[in-house]
Motif scaffolding. Sequence first.
Motif: not given
Length: 377
Positions: A216-222
Amino acid sequence: MIKKIRYKLVYNRAGCLNQRGEGLIQIEAEQQQRKIYFSTHTYVLPGQFAHGCVVNTKNADGLNYALFSMIREIEDVELDYIKKGVEVTLPLLKEAVRAHLSPSAKLTDFGQEVVGQSERGELTKQNYKTLFNNLDKYKTGVRVTDIDYQFVVSYDRWLRSSGLATNTRISRLRLLRAVLNEAKKRDIISSNPFERFRIQQMVSKKGYISMEQLHGLEALRLKGYDDLVRDAFLVGCYTGLRFSDITALRQNHIKDGWLVIAMQKTKFSVEIPIATLFEGKMMKLIEKYNGDIGRLTKKLGPNATVNKTLRPLLDSVGAEAKITFHSSRHTFATLLGQKGVDISVVSKLLGHRKISTTEIYREVDRTNIEIAVASVK
């Protein structure tokens, strides 16, 4: 029975004069036909020393007073030991004088002397400084020889009542034990009270994120700093490095798919196969920063700022409230354990000298149990 030590001044024992034609005056300590020597750092001409003292010079009286005062100071160290019931040997006396210590020395003075002479890292030295300040708050002026079993028990009770976290209290006791081990080596104390007092194992209060939460963290668009902090946390999950090691991490630490770095806390070198661990995600992360991980690690700032930024990102993937940046290291160890990686390998990757330390990071949950019993038919 060991006899009392006899002292006297001797001149130019090495038979070598300096460029001014002067010889060194030393203090000879003799015990049962064995001798050791202490330098007085005082030089005089050959005709200015006779019958065990300085002669034939205008300042002879002043020099003799200073020289015999040095003898008295050394003898006082010996007498301190005798009063404590300690048999004084020449090696013990030499070490005590070299370190400016005696049984009446303050524990904090002794500890600072030991730490100052050691090759411990700066962070560890700072932890010792905190310990010495803490001991002074508990009992000002405590001497090395005052530390007995009852003192340790009382100090532990005081630490518990002061509201310190369990692991902080345990760390203080371990540091004190190390100082007293050194005192025992130098024969300042005959035994270490920690031989009777058992320090409990540290309790792991740091959580870890699940593989699902990691994805989930890897997929965050930041963007911006949020993106940097998320990626730094991922570095910790992929490598097991501490925050201090990540901020020191540069591209020259990475070669041929391996990350090799001396850890800031312990100076212990670790070798991590990042090309294969976690499907090589660390290598892909480096590519994101144009092949230079320093573009990420140089910009992080202090740990507190990073944790403040990290908190809402962790909340967004359902991580527990107790998760901090250091939990990335715990995550690394736990996820490898869940994948069946042997604990000795995990210990090596984390840079632990003892497997018992690694066990703090490993929790036996249902996933571990299922993996462990899967091969049992």
